[in-house]
Design a protein around this motif. Structure first.
Motif, PDB file in Angstrom:
ATOM      1  N   PHE A   1       0.827  -1.209   0.000  1.00 53.75           N
ATOM      2  CA  PHE A   1       0.000   0.000   0.000  1.00 53.75           C
ATOM      3  C   PHE A   1       0.864   1.263   0.000  1.00 53.75           C
ATOM      4  O   PHE A   1       0.506   2.276  -0.615  1.00 53.75           O
ATOM      5  CB  PHE A   1      -0.934   0.010   1.208  1.00 53.75           C
ATOM      6  CG  PHE A   1      -2.013  -1.050   1.151  1.00 53.75           C
ATOM      7  CD1 PHE A   1      -2.471  -1.522  -0.065  1.00 53.75           C
ATOM      8  CD2 PHE A   1      -2.565  -1.565   2.308  1.00 53.75           C
ATOM      9  CE1 PHE A   1      -3.459  -2.500  -0.130  1.00 53.75           C
ATOM     10  CE2 PHE A   1      -3.557  -2.535   2.264  1.00 53.75           C
ATOM     11  CZ  PHE A   1      -4.002  -3.013   1.041  1.00 53.75           C
ATOM     12  N   LEU A   2       1.992   1.214   0.683  1.00 54.90           N
ATOM     13  CA  LEU A   2       2.901   2.358   0.677  1.00 54.90           C
ATOM     14  C   LEU A   2       3.382   2.638  -0.747  1.00 54.90           C
ATOM     15  O   LEU A   2       3.370   3.801  -1.201  1.00 54.90           O
ATOM     16  CB  LEU A   2       4.081   2.100   1.611  1.00 54.90           C
ATOM     17  CG  LEU A   2       5.056   3.268   1.843  1.00 54.90           C
ATOM     18  CD1 LEU A   2       5.726   3.137   3.213  1.00 54.90           C
ATOM     19  CD2 LEU A   2       6.143   3.324   0.765  1.00 54.90           C
ATOM     20  N   VAL A   3       3.796   1.581  -1.456  1.00 53.59           N
ATOM     21  CA  VAL A   3       4.298   1.753  -2.819  1.00 53.59           C
ATOM     22  C   VAL A   3       3.199   2.277  -3.755  1.00 53.59           C
ATOM     23  O   VAL A   3       3.427   3.194  -4.564  1.00 53.59           O
ATOM     24  CB  VAL A   3       4.851   0.412  -3.350  1.00 53.59           C
ATOM     25  CG1 VAL A   3       5.190   0.521  -4.843  1.00 53.59           C
ATOM     26  CG2 VAL A   3       6.089   0.009  -2.567  1.00 53.59           C
ATOM     27  N   ILE A   4       1.997   1.716  -3.639  1.00 52.91           N
ATOM     28  CA  ILE A   4       0.889   2.163  -4.489  1.00 52.91           C
ATOM     29  C   ILE A   4       0.584   3.629  -4.243  1.00 52.91           C
ATOM     30  O   ILE A   4       0.365   4.415  -5.186  1.00 52.91           O
ATOM     31  CB  ILE A   4      -0.365   1.304  -4.228  1.00 52.91           C
ATOM     32  CG1 ILE A   4      -0.145  -0.124  -4.732  1.00 52.91           C
ATOM     33  CG2 ILE A   4      -1.594   1.926  -4.909  1.00 52.91           C
ATOM     34  CD1 ILE A   4      -1.265  -1.083  -4.373  1.00 52.91           C
ATOM     35  N   ASN A   5       0.604   4.035  -2.959  1.00 51.79           N
ATOM     36  CA  ASN A   5       0.265   5.426  -2.646  1.00 51.79           C
ATOM     37  C   ASN A   5       1.374   6.407  -3.006  1.00 51.79           C
ATOM     38  O   ASN A   5       1.125   7.611  -3.128  1.00 51.79           O
ATOM     39  CB  ASN A   5      -0.074   5.547  -1.158  1.00 51.79           C
ATOM     40  CG  ASN A   5      -1.491   5.114  -0.858  1.00 51.79           C
ATOM     41  OD1 ASN A   5      -2.449   5.749  -1.284  1.00 51.79           O
ATOM     42  ND2 ASN A   5      -1.629   3.998  -0.152  1.00 51.79           N
ATOM     43  N   LEU A   6       2.596   5.909  -3.181  1.00 46.08           N
ATOM     44  CA  LEU A   6       3.644   6.794  -3.693  1.00 46.08           C
ATOM     45  C   LEU A   6       3.272   7.325  -5.074  1.00 46.08           C
ATOM     46  O   LEU A   6       3.660   8.434  -5.466  1.00 46.08           O
ATOM     47  CB  LEU A   6       4.971   6.030  -3.781  1.00 46.08           C
ATOM     48  CG  LEU A   6       5.734   5.835  -2.471  1.00 46.08           C
ATOM     49  CD1 LEU A   6       6.934   4.919  -2.692  1.00 46.08           C
ATOM     50  CD2 LEU A   6       6.189   7.186  -1.903  1.00 46.08           C
ATOM     51  N   ILE A   7       2.472   6.537  -5.809  1.00 48.59           N
ATOM     52  CA  ILE A   7       2.020   6.925  -7.147  1.00 48.59           C
ATOM     53  C   ILE A   7       0.694   7.673  -7.082  1.00 48.59           C
ATOM     54  O   ILE A   7       0.519   8.725  -7.714  1.00 48.59           O
ATOM     55  CB  ILE A   7       1.874   5.678  -8.041  1.00 48.59           C
ATOM     56  CG1 ILE A   7       3.218   4.939  -8.139  1.00 48.59           C
ATOM     57  CG2 ILE A   7       1.358   6.054  -9.422  1.00 48.59           C
ATOM     58  CD1 ILE A   7       3.122   3.572  -8.794  1.00 48.59           C
TER      59      ILE A   7
ATOM     60  N   TRP B   1       0.869  11.887  -0.006  1.00 50.16           N
ATOM     61  CA  TRP B   1       0.668  12.246   1.410  1.00 50.16           C
ATOM     62  C   TRP B   1       0.152  11.051   2.203  1.00 50.16           C
ATOM     63  O   TRP B   1       0.464  10.892   3.395  1.00 50.16           O
ATOM     64  CB  TRP B   1      -0.282  13.432   1.535  1.00 50.16           C
ATOM     65  CG  TRP B   1      -1.717  13.139   1.147  1.00 50.16           C
ATOM     66  CD1 TRP B   1      -2.265  13.237  -0.085  1.00 50.16           C
ATOM     67  CD2 TRP B   1      -2.746  12.700   2.028  1.00 50.16           C
ATOM     68  NE1 TRP B   1      -3.596  12.875  -0.048  1.00 50.16           N
ATOM     69  CE2 TRP B   1      -3.915  12.549   1.239  1.00 50.16           C
ATOM     70  CE3 TRP B   1      -2.809  12.415   3.391  1.00 50.16           C
ATOM     71  CZ2 TRP B   1      -5.124  12.115   1.779  1.00 50.16           C
ATOM     72  CZ3 TRP B   1      -4.025  11.998   3.930  1.00 50.16           C
ATOM     73  CH2 TRP B   1      -5.159  11.850   3.130  1.00 50.16           C
ATOM     74  N   VAL B   2      -0.614  10.148   1.550  1.00 51.51           N
ATOM     75  CA  VAL B   2      -1.063   8.916   2.207  1.00 51.51           C
ATOM     76  C   VAL B   2       0.126   7.971   2.382  1.00 51.51           C
ATOM     77  O   VAL B   2       0.245   7.273   3.394  1.00 51.51           O
ATOM     78  CB  VAL B   2      -2.189   8.235   1.406  1.00 51.51           C
ATOM     79  CG1 VAL B   2      -2.608   6.924   2.072  1.00 51.51           C
ATOM     80  CG2 VAL B   2      -3.392   9.165   1.292  1.00 51.51           C
ATOM     81  N   ALA B   3       1.022   7.965   1.405  1.00 53.63           N
ATOM     82  CA  ALA B   3       2.232   7.152   1.523  1.00 53.63           C
ATOM     83  C   ALA B   3       3.051   7.591   2.736  1.00 53.63           C
ATOM     84  O   ALA B   3       3.650   6.762   3.425  1.00 53.63           O
ATOM     85  CB  ALA B   3       3.067   7.270   0.250  1.00 53.63           C
ATOM     86  N   LEU B   4       3.058   8.901   2.998  1.00 54.79           N
ATOM     87  CA  LEU B   4       3.750   9.413   4.182  1.00 54.79           C
ATOM     88  C   LEU B   4       3.126   8.861   5.461  1.00 54.79           C
ATOM     89  O   LEU B   4       3.834   8.478   6.402  1.00 54.79           O
ATOM     90  CB  LEU B   4       3.722  10.948   4.186  1.00 54.79           C
ATOM     91  CG  LEU B   4       4.354  11.631   5.414  1.00 54.79           C
ATOM     92  CD1 LEU B   4       5.829  11.267   5.512  1.00 54.79           C
ATOM     93  CD2 LEU B   4       4.155  13.141   5.341  1.00 54.79           C
TER      94      LEU B   4
END
Length: 392
Positions: free
Chosen positions: A313-319, A323-326
């Motif tokens: 989920f972290l990797v997906i949200n980097l794209i 801010w969610v990845a953070l």
């Protein structure tokens, strides 16, 4: 699209809260201690008389060491029952009147069947029973430390399973996992006002409670402890955690052993995790704090699953949403800090710290175990120890 977005957010929330939940429990634990909230206390009329049940399936080579350890207990009122299911006991002899060697005529193939076979063959009506695996060794004060909590009115107590061997990287990582769970699912969860989770051995109960919870059931395969803890907590009892009641447990040393064991454990989680919904619902509707917290813990996926999903989920949200990845990065940092706290605040061998760099490899083998989980109970009834296995 809006519905999909809400589902996406909900799934992330359900996984993400597992990263911070242990630290939340730690805060609750700290607050209870700060405000002096204590558990009930009620003295026993007399010291418990223990039936110590040791179950073995096919393997007997470690039983002499187990029984020898139990005979060194600093306690007088106990009797040991060794249930040797599907075992050759020709050369198995125990020269003590405190030991009964039981060989069922028919194969039982189940932990609970072995336990009740022992109960039916009790030489006297023991007030309490404790369950020990065929590869465990016990600290001489084990029963005395259990009594601390029985004397406070509890009817179920879980002790600590410390590593008996740290002879490989995998054994060390297995021990690290146990330290984490003993700390959060044992000491902290119990200290937060809920119940310690059961670990399969190193646990004790009043005989009456054990029979009440499992006497009407025939639990087969792995996971009898999941059914038992559900029966206990659903009846509004708490399972105490005795951090000084120590049994020494043999850790998985090789990859084949690790994969097969974890496959059974993963299978067990999928089989029984829904019990968490039942307990959580009872807790919410009955305003029972013990059941609420315990239900949340039972719904938590195995450690490696929510860690892998969190990384995904972290990797997906980097794209999609940096801010969610953070937020995911912060949550994962909180988890790592919580994991480190569990090691620091426990008696952790330096070899365990040194093994942590191999966590990715350890997780990879558990992914392999996940692929075998469906047929896990067909692999083996019990983990095989003391045999040649693939090492690091």
């Amino acid at each position: 699209m809006i519905v999909i977005e809400y589902i996406w957010i909900a799934v992330q929330g359900l996984i993400g809260y597992n990263l911070v939940f242990p630290v939340i429990l730690l805060l609750i634990y700290g607050l209870r201690n700060t405000f002096g909230i204590s558990d009930k206390k009620a003295g026993l009329e007399k010291l418990p008389d223990y039936g110590i049940i040791v179950t073995a399936y096919e393997q007997t080579h470690q039983l002499p060491a187990v029984v020898s350890s139990l005979l060194e207990l600093n306690y007088s009122d106990y009797h040991i029952y060794v249930v040797a299911d599907k075992c050759d006991i020709t050369n198995l002899h125990f020269n003590s009147d405190k030991v009964s060697l039981l060989r069922p005529e028919k194969v039982l193939g189940s932990n609970t069947r072995s336990h009740f076979y022992a109960i039916r063959n009790f030489i006297r009506p023991h007030s309490h029973l404790t369950i020990i695996d065929s590869d465990n060794l016990t600290d001489p004060e084990y029963l005395n430390e259990l009594n601390v909590y029985f004397n406070r009115g509890f009817q179920a107590v879980q002790g600590v399973r410390e590593a008996k061997n740290l002879d490989s990287t995998y054994a060390c990582l297995d021990a690290a996992r146990d330290i984490y769970y003993h700390f959060y699912d044992g000491k902290i969860l119990f200290g937060a006002g809920s119940s310690a989770t059961l670990a399969g051995s190193g646990m004790a109960f009043t005989t009456a409670l054990y029979e009440e919870c499992l006497g009407h059931l025939d639990v087969t395969g792995a996971g009898f402890d999941k059914v038992l803890q559900d029966g206990i907590v659903s009846r509004k009892y708490r399972i105490a955690f005795a951090e000084n009641a120590v049994v020494y447990d043999e850790k998985t040393s090789g990859t084949d052993q690790l994969v097969n064991q974890r496959a059974r454990w993963i299978n067990t989680w999928f089989k029984y995790f829904a019990l968490g919904f039942k307990i959580l619902f009872k807790g919410v509707t009955g305003l029972n704090w013990n059941q609420i917290l315990f239900g949340l813990v039972l719904l938590r996926p195995p450690l490696f699953i929510f860690l892998l999903l969190s990384g995904l989920f972290l990797v997906i949200n980097l794209i999609l949403a940096p801010w969610v990845a953070l937020l995911w990065f912060i949550a994962m940092t909180v988890f790592v800090a919580g994991f480190y706290i569990s090691l620091v605040r426990s008696k952790t061998d330096p070899r365990i710290y040194n093994s942590l760099v191999n966590i990715p490899k350890f997780i990879a083998f558990q992914v392999l175990a996940l692929l075998k989980a469906r047929k896990a109970n067909q692999i083996s009834v019990a983990t095989r120890h003391g045999q040649e296995v693939k090492q690091k």
